[in-house]
Design a protein around this motif. Structure first.
Motif, PDB file in Angstrom:
ATOM      1  N   THR A  60      25.746  65.698  12.831  1.00  0.00           N
ATOM      2  CA  THR A  60      24.535  66.346  12.318  1.00  0.00           C
ATOM      3  C   THR A  60      23.408  66.345  13.345  1.00  0.00           C
ATOM      4  OG1 THR A  60      23.914  64.241  11.251  1.00  0.00           O
ATOM      5  CG2 THR A  60      25.038  65.876   9.897  1.00  0.00           C
ATOM      6  N   THR A  61      23.476  65.458  14.331  1.00  0.00           N
ATOM      7  CA  THR A  61      22.429  65.400  15.359  1.00  0.00           C
ATOM      8  C   THR A  61      22.615  66.468  16.418  1.00  0.00           C
ATOM      9  OG1 THR A  61      22.085  63.017  15.056  1.00  0.00           O
ATOM     10  CG2 THR A  61      21.425  63.952  17.177  1.00  0.00           C
ATOM     11  N   TRP A  62      23.859  66.717  16.809  1.00  0.00           N
ATOM     12  CA  TRP A  62      24.123  67.581  17.970  1.00  0.00           C
ATOM     13  C   TRP A  62      23.452  68.946  17.875  1.00  0.00           C
ATOM     14  CZ3 TRP A  62      24.836  68.598  22.709  1.00  0.00           C
ATOM     15  CH2 TRP A  62      25.404  69.809  23.132  1.00  0.00           C
ATOM     16  N   PRO A  63      23.603  69.719  16.812  1.00  0.00           N
ATOM     17  CA  PRO A  63      23.002  71.059  16.819  1.00  0.00           C
ATOM     18  C   PRO A  63      21.481  71.023  16.852  1.00  0.00           C
ATOM     19  CG  PRO A  63      23.912  70.539  14.656  1.00  0.00           C
ATOM     20  CD  PRO A  63      24.386  69.476  15.579  1.00  0.00           C
ATOM     21  N   VAL A  64      20.861  70.032  16.206  1.00  0.00           N
ATOM     22  CA  VAL A  64      19.402  69.953  16.195  1.00  0.00           C
ATOM     23  C   VAL A  64      18.891  69.471  17.545  1.00  0.00           C
ATOM     24  CG1 VAL A  64      17.406  68.972  15.003  1.00  0.00           C
ATOM     25  CG2 VAL A  64      19.473  69.516  13.719  1.00  0.00           C
ATOM     26  N   TRP A  65      19.574  68.487  18.130  1.00  0.00           N
ATOM     27  CA  TRP A  65      19.209  68.030  19.463  1.00  0.00           C
ATOM     28  C   TRP A  65      19.316  69.162  20.468  1.00  0.00           C
ATOM     29  CZ3 TRP A  65      17.208  63.608  21.577  1.00  0.00           C
ATOM     30  CH2 TRP A  65      17.254  63.514  22.963  1.00  0.00           C
ATOM     31  N   MET A  66      20.393  69.918  20.393  1.00  0.00           N
ATOM     32  CA  MET A  66      20.584  71.022  21.328  1.00  0.00           C
ATOM     33  C   MET A  66      19.462  72.049  21.183  1.00  0.00           C
ATOM     34  SD  MET A  66      23.840  73.598  21.720  1.00  0.00           S
ATOM     35  CE  MET A  66      23.645  74.206  20.032  1.00  0.00           C
ATOM     36  N   MET A  67      19.098  72.382  19.941  1.00  0.00           N
ATOM     37  CA  MET A  67      18.045  73.357  19.697  1.00  0.00           C
ATOM     38  C   MET A  67      16.724  72.900  20.312  1.00  0.00           C
ATOM     39  SD  MET A  67      16.523  74.696  16.058  1.00  0.00           S
ATOM     40  CE  MET A  67      16.080  73.025  15.550  1.00  0.00           C
ATOM     41  N   THR A  68      16.340  71.632  20.072  1.00  0.00           N
ATOM     42  CA  THR A  68      15.066  71.152  20.586  1.00  0.00           C
ATOM     43  C   THR A  68      15.109  70.972  22.100  1.00  0.00           C
ATOM     44  OG1 THR A  68      15.695  68.853  20.098  1.00  0.00           O
ATOM     45  CG2 THR A  68      14.474  70.033  18.402  1.00  0.00           C
ATOM     46  N   ALA A  69      16.263  70.540  22.634  1.00  0.00           N
ATOM     47  CA  ALA A  69      16.375  70.362  24.083  1.00  0.00           C
ATOM     48  C   ALA A  69      16.243  71.696  24.801  1.00  0.00           C
ATOM     49  CB  ALA A  69      17.706  69.697  24.435  1.00  0.00           C
ATOM     50  N   ILE A  70      16.876  72.735  24.280  1.00  0.00           N
ATOM     51  CA  ILE A  70      16.761  74.058  24.890  1.00  0.00           C
ATOM     52  C   ILE A  70      15.307  74.518  24.852  1.00  0.00           C
ATOM     53  CG2 ILE A  70      17.347  76.501  24.607  1.00  0.00           C
ATOM     54  CD1 ILE A  70      20.117  75.600  23.671  1.00  0.00           C
ATOM     55  N   GLY A  71      14.654  74.316  23.700  1.00  0.00           N
ATOM     56  CA  GLY A  71      13.256  74.696  23.599  1.00  0.00           C
ATOM     57  C   GLY A  71      12.379  73.950  24.582  1.00  0.00           C
ATOM     58  N   ASP A  72      12.595  72.635  24.711  1.00  0.00           N
ATOM     59  CA  ASP A  72      11.766  71.834  25.603  1.00  0.00           C
ATOM     60  C   ASP A  72      12.013  72.167  27.069  1.00  0.00           C
ATOM     61  OD1 ASP A  72      10.308  70.340  23.736  1.00  0.00           O
ATOM     62  OD2 ASP A  72      11.967  68.954  23.442  1.00  0.00           O
ATOM     63  N   LEU A  73      13.299  72.266  27.453  1.00  0.00           N
ATOM     64  CA  LEU A  73      13.630  72.429  28.861  1.00  0.00           C
ATOM     65  C   LEU A  73      13.397  73.849  29.360  1.00  0.00           C
ATOM     66  CD1 LEU A  73      16.868  70.270  28.838  1.00  0.00           C
ATOM     67  CD2 LEU A  73      14.734  69.709  30.027  1.00  0.00           C
ATOM     68  N   SER A  74      13.552  74.838  28.482  1.00  0.00           N
ATOM     69  CA  SER A  74      13.405  76.218  28.932  1.00  0.00           C
ATOM     70  C   SER A  74      12.054  76.830  28.593  1.00  0.00           C
ATOM     71  CB  SER A  74      14.522  77.092  28.340  1.00  0.00           C
ATOM     72  OG  SER A  74      14.428  77.140  26.925  1.00  0.00           O
ATOM     73  N   LEU A  75      11.374  76.289  27.576  1.00  0.00           N
ATOM     74  CA  LEU A  75      10.121  76.905  27.125  1.00  0.00           C
ATOM     75  C   LEU A  75       8.909  75.988  27.212  1.00  0.00           C
ATOM     76  CD1 LEU A  75      11.489  78.734  23.939  1.00  0.00           C
ATOM     77  CD2 LEU A  75      11.101  79.708  26.212  1.00  0.00           C
ATOM     78  N   HIS A  76       9.127  74.655  27.337  1.00  0.00           N
ATOM     79  CA  HIS A  76       8.002  73.718  27.304  1.00  0.00           C
ATOM     80  C   HIS A  76       7.863  72.906  28.591  1.00  0.00           C
ATOM     81  CE1 HIS A  76       8.487  73.744  22.640  1.00  0.00           C
ATOM     82  NE2 HIS A  76       7.814  74.786  23.082  1.00  0.00           N
ATOM     83  N   ASN A  77       8.550  73.305  29.633  1.00  0.00           N
ATOM     84  CA  ASN A  77       8.398  72.681  30.952  1.00  0.00           C
ATOM     85  C   ASN A  77       8.784  71.202  30.976  1.00  0.00           C
ATOM     86  OD1 ASN A  77       7.164  75.074  32.286  1.00  0.00           O
ATOM     87  ND2 ASN A  77       5.484  74.654  30.858  1.00  0.00           N
ATOM     88  N   ALA A  78       9.658  70.792  30.073  1.00  0.00           N
ATOM     89  CA  ALA A  78      10.138  69.413  30.081  1.00  0.00           C
ATOM     90  C   ALA A  78      11.159  69.226  31.204  1.00  0.00           C
ATOM     91  CB  ALA A  78      10.766  69.065  28.731  1.00  0.00           C
ATOM     92  N   THR A  79      11.454  67.963  31.511  1.00  0.00           N
ATOM     93  CA  THR A  79      12.454  67.659  32.519  1.00  0.00           C
ATOM     94  C   THR A  79      13.548  66.806  31.904  1.00  0.00           C
ATOM     95  OG1 THR A  79      11.235  65.700  33.251  1.00  0.00           O
ATOM     96  CG2 THR A  79      10.801  67.767  34.413  1.00  0.00           C
ATOM     97  N   GLY A  80      14.758  66.953  32.410  1.00  0.00           N
ATOM     98  CA  GLY A  80      15.899  66.214  31.901  1.00  0.00           C
ATOM     99  C   GLY A  80      17.171  66.964  32.236  1.00  0.00           C
ATOM    100  N   GLU A  81      18.289  66.371  31.847  1.00  0.00           N
ATOM    101  CA  GLU A  81      19.580  66.997  32.132  1.00  0.00           C
ATOM    102  C   GLU A  81      19.762  68.236  31.262  1.00  0.00           C
ATOM    103  OE1 GLU A  81      24.366  65.927  32.020  1.00  0.00           O
ATOM    104  OE2 GLU A  81      22.856  64.358  31.675  1.00  0.00           O
ATOM    105  N   ALA A  82      20.012  69.368  31.886  1.00  0.00           N
ATOM    106  CA  ALA A  82      20.158  70.631  31.164  1.00  0.00           C
ATOM    107  C   ALA A  82      21.486  71.277  31.505  1.00  0.00           C
ATOM    108  CB  ALA A  82      19.009  71.582  31.504  1.00  0.00           C
TER     109      ALA A  82
END
Length: 462
Positions: free
Chosen positions: A362-384
């Motif tokens: 249940t975590t994977w799809p929500v984590w993926m959604m927020t990670a994509i938003g952060d890394l591609s739209l919010h200038n976050a850094t991390g493994e992508a």
């Protein structure tokens, strides 16, 4: 399965997640003891152990349904206490995401009904229900650490002090101590090693003011203007049960948020419709500005560990903590409680293993959604992953179409609220609708530009 399944379960931490765990455990253990070192107020109030509690929290529609399943009557009691309900009218919500304001001109479907309690009120409502269960007991003190039996590779209880004489026996211990959990340290001490971690450095800084806005100035009950790639500042406003507004501003990627009410008003002027920002300026700030930092989203991958002791399970933010600007943390804790209920009902003795697998699913799809938003739209850094950027660009196009297409806007809001599915994956028909919508807009703008050039060319020179 009934309460004869186990004699004693211990929950470390009286957070929302901890209280939900206690509720589920009460159906399967003769006694459930919750240990909490912080003062727990008898009425809704902010707690020092929950510094994020003063900031805006959004209870998703899915979370409201899950909490009601755990605590029947909760929603009716919240409404009776004055908690606003997001009615199914388009004027109740202003929602901006990644620089796009969604077109919510159409009425949302009935099952979307959302409730808007403050974090302290929701926590108090859940806590008083959990502690009213006859076999649930609250003990006002912390614990030193779990008691571990190396021969059996099992946690057998908790130690109130460093010595074994303070041991409280337990058949199951639930670690609901939040992001600061020491379970990885204990696992390493016991010879199991630490879980691997997936992180996203979001660099969130919050600034929140409670504001009293005169009645009649704003029809909306929920106002969200999310940050974007080009605008690192965002804003959220929720109307709460005390008749006041929570006004939270934030910065992403370590950009500092506004520092005072005047700066918050200036940001509202930039991000919100004129009638809302004007109402904010007419508001009266209450108390001081509350500040909080959330540097990193973190998922501890207990599901990937080769070995894990029996008798203990991590729960809530002790497993995964999401970027709070997406407003999904409380709802994900309620979903974890549902996972725990299903595991205990199954009778499988590997409670920790089955729960970690269910939580990962249940975590994977929500984590993926927020990670994509952060890394591609919010200038976050991390493994992508390599595909995060193109998927983020496609969703930017989708949200652009949703500005003027209520069907796409409603689909996004329902998926963002985790209501229809945890997966933020549009169907082929919705993708086609997006492409057609944006193509029509592009063609209309091109024709308008062409007509404008022709009109300029017809103007005689002087």
């Amino acid at each position: 399965m009934g309460r004869e399944d186990g004699q004693h379960a211990v929950v470390i931490g009286a957070s929302i997640a901890g209280m939900c765990a206690a509720r589920v455990l009460s159906d399967h253990y003769a006694k459930v003891t919750v240990f909490e070192r912080d003062d727990l107020p008898d009425q809704p109030a902010n707690r020092s152990a929950v510094p994020q509690g003063r900031h805006v929290h959004l209870l998703m529609a899915r979370g409201a349904a899950e909490f009601e399943g755990l605590f029947p009557g909760l929603l009716d009691d919240m409404v009776a206490a004055g908690v606003p309900v997001l009615e199914n009218r388009p004027d109740c919500i202003h929602f901006g995401a990644a620089g796009h304001v969604l077109g919510t001109q159409a009425t949302l479907r009935d099952e979307f009904t959302a409730y808007v309690p403050s974090r302290p009120h929701l926590e108090w409502q859940i806590r008083r229900r959990a502690l009213a269960i006859p076999n649930v007991e609250l003990v006002r003190r912390g614990i030193a650490q779990p008691r571990y039996d190396a021969a059996e590779e099992r946690v057998t209880g908790v130690l109130l002090d460093a010595d074994d004489a303070s041991a409280i026996p337990a058949d199951l211990v639930v670690d609901a101590t939040g992001r600061g959990t020491r379970l990885p340290v204990w696992l390493e001490q016991w010879g199991f090693g630490r879980p691997t971690e997936t992180t996203v450095d979001v660099g969130i800084g919050y600034a929140t003011h409670q504001v009293h806005i005169p009645d009649g100035l704003i029809e909306e009950k929920v106002v969200v203007a999310g940050a974007s790639h080009d605008q690192p500042l965002g804003l959220g406003m929720l109307f709460y049960e005390d008749g006041n507004w929570g006004l939270t501003t934030y910065g992403t990627a370590k950009v500092p948020p506004p520092q005072n009410f005047s700066e918050m008003c200036a940001l509202a002027d930039q991000l919100l419709p004129a009638h809302i920002s004007a109402a904010v300026r007419k508001g009266e700030p209450i108390g001081d500005v509350a500040f909080h930092k959330y540097p990193t989203s973190r998922w501890r991958r207990y599901d990937k560990m080769d070995r894990f002791p029996t008798g203990i399970i991590p729960f809530g933010d002790a497993v995964v903590s999401f970027n709070p600007t997406f407003g999904q943390g409380m709802t994900m804790s309620s979903i974890q409680a549902g996972n725990l209920r299903e595991v205990l009902r199954s009778g499988d003795p590997d409670i920790a293993g089955k729960l970690s697998q269910a939580t990962a699913k249940t975590t994977w799809p929500v984590w993926m959604m927020t990670a994509i938003g952060d890394l591609s739209l919010h200038n976050a850094t991390g493994e992508a992953q390599w595909w995060y950027r193109p998927v983020g660009d496609l969703f930017d196009q989708f949200l652009g179409a949703a500005e003027t297409d209520p069907v796409l806007a409603e689909w996004f809001l329902r998926r963002f609220s985790l209501l229809d599915s945890l997966w933020m994956v549009p169907s082929a028909s919705l993708i086609g609708r997006t492409i057609r919508h944006n193509a029509r807009l592009w063609w209309t703008e091109k024709r308008a530009a062409s007509r404008s050039r022709r009109d300029r060319d017809r103007v005689p020179s002087r």
